[in-house]
Design a protein around this motif. Structure first.
Motif, mmCIF file in Angstrom:
data_model
loop_
_atom_site.group_PDB
_atom_site.id
_atom_site.type_symbol
_atom_site.label_atom_id
_atom_site.label_comp_id
_atom_site.label_asym_id
_atom_site.label_seq_id
_atom_site.Cartn_x
_atom_site.Cartn_y
_atom_site.Cartn_z
ATOM 1 N N THR A 118 0.921 -1.199 -0.050
ATOM 2 C CA THR A 118 0.101 0.011 -0.224
ATOM 3 C C THR A 118 1.021 1.368 -0.070
ATOM 4 O OG1 THR A 118 -0.165 0.228 2.539
ATOM 5 C CG2 THR A 118 -1.691 -1.075 1.173
ATOM 6 N N PHE A 119 2.140 1.156 0.060
ATOM 7 C CA PHE A 119 2.900 2.284 0.059
ATOM 8 C C PHE A 119 3.072 3.057 -1.241
ATOM 9 C CE2 PHE A 119 7.136 4.206 0.012
ATOM 10 C CZ PHE A 119 7.436 5.075 1.215
ATOM 11 N N PRO A 120 3.001 4.280 -1.298
ATOM 12 C CA PRO A 120 3.054 4.958 -2.374
ATOM 13 C C PRO A 120 4.483 5.079 -2.867
ATOM 14 C CG PRO A 120 2.815 6.535 -0.553
ATOM 15 C CD PRO A 120 2.747 5.210 -0.222
ATOM 16 N N TRP A 121 5.023 3.986 -3.795
ATOM 17 C CA TRP A 121 6.370 4.129 -3.899
ATOM 18 C C TRP A 121 6.826 5.033 -5.275
ATOM 19 C CZ3 TRP A 121 7.842 2.285 -8.799
ATOM 20 C CH2 TRP A 121 6.587 1.551 -9.683
ATOM 21 N N ALA A 122 5.862 5.149 -6.164
ATOM 22 C CA ALA A 122 6.256 5.941 -7.399
ATOM 23 C C ALA A 122 6.750 7.302 -7.100
ATOM 24 C CB ALA A 122 5.038 5.949 -8.322
ATOM 25 N N GLY A 123 7.813 7.599 -8.010
ATOM 26 C CA GLY A 123 8.398 9.116 -7.800
ATOM 27 C C GLY A 123 9.436 9.253 -6.767
ATOM 28 N N ARG A 124 9.715 8.267 -5.962
ATOM 29 C CA ARG A 124 10.792 8.238 -5.128
ATOM 30 C C ARG A 124 12.090 7.821 -5.501
ATOM 31 N NH1 ARG A 124 7.932 8.645 0.005
ATOM 32 N NH2 ARG A 124 5.689 8.677 -0.182
ATOM 33 N N GLU A 125 12.930 8.113 -4.850
ATOM 34 C CA GLU A 125 14.472 7.312 -5.122
ATOM 35 C C GLU A 125 14.777 6.283 -4.228
ATOM 36 O OE1 GLU A 125 17.771 10.208 -5.276
ATOM 37 O OE2 GLU A 125 16.300 12.107 -5.940
ATOM 38 N N TRP A 126 15.293 5.156 -5.051
ATOM 39 C CA TRP A 126 15.518 4.118 -4.442
ATOM 40 C C TRP A 126 17.228 3.686 -4.676
ATOM 41 C CZ3 TRP A 126 11.586 2.372 -1.402
ATOM 42 C CH2 TRP A 126 10.488 2.680 -1.763
ATOM 43 N N LEU A 127 17.855 3.024 -3.838
ATOM 44 C CA LEU A 127 19.247 2.769 -3.991
ATOM 45 C C LEU A 127 19.382 1.649 -5.319
ATOM 46 C CD1 LEU A 127 21.951 2.542 -3.386
ATOM 47 C CD2 LEU A 127 21.679 0.640 -1.823
ATOM 48 N N PHE A 128 18.456 0.624 -5.256
ATOM 49 C CA PHE A 128 18.310 -0.289 -6.499
ATOM 50 C C PHE A 128 16.796 0.265 -7.420
ATOM 51 C CE2 PHE A 128 19.812 -3.525 -3.366
ATOM 52 C CZ PHE A 128 21.424 -3.326 -3.912
ATOM 53 N N GLU A 129 16.972 0.003 -8.666
ATOM 54 C CA GLU A 129 15.763 0.305 -9.474
ATOM 55 C C GLU A 129 14.540 -0.620 -9.158
ATOM 56 O OE1 GLU A 129 15.355 2.632 -12.193
ATOM 57 O OE2 GLU A 129 17.267 3.793 -11.191
ATOM 58 N N PRO A 130 13.378 0.033 -9.166
ATOM 59 C CA PRO A 130 12.293 -0.869 -8.989
ATOM 60 C C PRO A 130 12.447 -2.280 -10.022
ATOM 61 C CG PRO A 130 11.573 1.256 -9.082
ATOM 62 C CD PRO A 130 13.155 1.140 -9.336
ATOM 63 N N ARG A 131 11.897 -3.358 -9.517
ATOM 64 C CA ARG A 131 11.792 -4.499 -10.563
ATOM 65 C C ARG A 131 10.409 -4.726 -10.675
ATOM 66 N NH1 ARG A 131 15.275 -7.303 -11.819
ATOM 67 N NH2 ARG A 131 15.652 -9.632 -12.300
ATOM 68 N N GLN A 132 10.093 -5.082 -11.921
ATOM 69 C CA GLN A 132 8.714 -5.350 -12.445
ATOM 70 C C GLN A 132 8.596 -6.906 -12.418
ATOM 71 O OE1 GLN A 132 6.586 -3.139 -13.311
ATOM 72 N NE2 GLN A 132 8.183 -1.677 -12.919
ATOM 73 N N PRO A 133 7.490 -7.266 -12.247
ATOM 74 C CA PRO A 133 6.083 -6.296 -11.876
ATOM 75 C C PRO A 133 6.400 -6.102 -10.287
ATOM 76 C CG PRO A 133 5.428 -8.517 -11.610
ATOM 77 C CD PRO A 133 6.979 -8.593 -12.095
ATOM 78 N N VAL A 134 6.139 -4.596 -9.960
ATOM 79 C CA VAL A 134 5.987 -4.102 -8.767
ATOM 80 C C VAL A 134 4.743 -4.532 -8.125
ATOM 81 C CG1 VAL A 134 5.812 -2.137 -7.232
ATOM 82 C CG2 VAL A 134 7.272 -2.271 -9.429
ATOM 83 N N GLU A 135 4.871 -5.307 -6.971
ATOM 84 C CA GLU A 135 3.717 -5.783 -6.342
ATOM 85 C C GLU A 135 3.700 -5.384 -4.691
ATOM 86 O OE1 GLU A 135 3.283 -10.267 -8.367
ATOM 87 O OE2 GLU A 135 4.568 -10.071 -6.675
ATOM 88 N N THR A 136 5.139 -4.895 -4.216
ATOM 89 C CA THR A 136 5.077 -4.550 -2.862
ATOM 90 C C THR A 136 6.554 -3.840 -2.946
ATOM 91 O OG1 THR A 136 5.110 -5.057 -0.671
ATOM 92 C CG2 THR A 136 6.263 -6.611 -2.323
ATOM 93 N N VAL A 137 7.025 -3.217 -1.741
ATOM 94 C CA VAL A 137 8.221 -2.917 -1.716
ATOM 95 C C VAL A 137 9.252 -4.024 -0.910
ATOM 96 C CG1 VAL A 137 9.644 -1.006 -0.416
ATOM 97 C CG2 VAL A 137 7.730 -0.407 -1.486
ATOM 98 N N CYS A 138 10.204 -4.421 -1.544
ATOM 99 C CA CYS A 138 10.967 -5.430 -1.252
ATOM 100 C C CYS A 138 12.192 -5.181 -0.289
ATOM 101 C CB CYS A 138 11.551 -6.255 -2.271
ATOM 102 S SG CYS A 138 10.526 -7.166 -3.526
ATOM 103 N N HIS A 139 12.066 -5.661 0.639
ATOM 104 C CA HIS A 139 13.351 -5.629 2.075
ATOM 105 C C HIS A 139 14.646 -5.486 1.120
ATOM 106 C CE1 HIS A 139 16.399 -6.252 4.856
ATOM 107 N NE2 HIS A 139 15.531 -5.640 5.729
ATOM 108 N N ASN A 140 14.994 -6.644 0.216
ATOM 109 C CA ASN A 140 15.875 -6.804 -0.741
ATOM 110 C C ASN A 140 17.307 -7.515 0.185
ATOM 111 O OD1 ASN A 140 15.188 -6.550 -3.412
ATOM 112 N ND2 ASN A 140 15.400 -4.255 -3.022
ATOM 113 N N GLU A 141 17.228 -7.567 1.393
ATOM 114 C CA GLU A 141 18.490 -8.170 2.345
ATOM 115 C C GLU A 141 18.036 -8.898 3.512
ATOM 116 O OE1 GLU A 141 21.942 -5.351 1.381
ATOM 117 O OE2 GLU A 141 20.940 -4.852 3.174
#
Length: 159
Positions: free
Chosen positions: A18-41
């Motif tokens: 539910t987090f509004p992720w679009a338009g924000r800066e991320w260390l890693f590029e968003p990966r498709q398909p975007v379903e959530t915000v991944c922790h990644n580690e």
């Protein structure tokens, strides 16, 4: 522990979806398909335990939008784990395909998904990307990654 981890990760992914992720800066590029915000580690050392049970995650600097399978596959790689049996034996972790498949099902059942080879492939790709990122950091002189490389941890996905 895998049951608790699967439930915790599902609760996090559902909330982060539910987090509004679009338009924000991320260390890693968003990966498709975007379903959530991944922790990644989702390493054990980025997990908070209470009485031996995972209850939370820390270290959010690499979080980024992506598919749920991205985190699930990496969690399976690290927690089932999908390491070579020789490495598992050396560090006292379960070995054998049947036992790893059973543990993978525990994680996915707790998350609420049927076993899917796509999750394993996502974990392989996520691990490959992490190792490439860490190897580049080692080449650039980052002390932490240089030490991991010296110890051979970047050679086999066990970082």
């Amino acid at each position: 522990m895998l049951v608790q981890l699967g439930g915790l990760l599902r609760a996090y992914h559902d909330a982060a979806a539910t987090f509004p992720w679009a338009g924000r800066e991320w260390l890693f590029e968003p990966r498709q398909p975007v379903e959530t915000v991944c922790h990644n580690e989702l390493f054990p050392w980025n997990t908070v335990f209470r009485s031996g049970v995972p209850v939370g995650f820390i270290d959010w600097d690499t979080a980024a939008p992506g598919p749920r399978a991205w985190d699930l596959g990496f969690a399976a790689w690290r927690w089932v784990p999908f390491f070579r049996d020789e490495k598992c034996r050396a560090i006292g972790l379960p070995t054998g395909i049947a036992e790893k498949a059973r543990r993978f099902r525990l994680l996915l059942d707790a998350y609420g998904l049927e076993p899917d080879i796509g999750i394993v492939y996502a974990g392989i790709e996520r691990t490959r990307e992490l190792l490439e990122h860490m190897s580049k950091a080692a080449d650039d002189g980052s002390a932490w990654e240089v030490e991991l490389a010296r110890r051979g941890l970047l050679d086999e996905g066990g970082a």
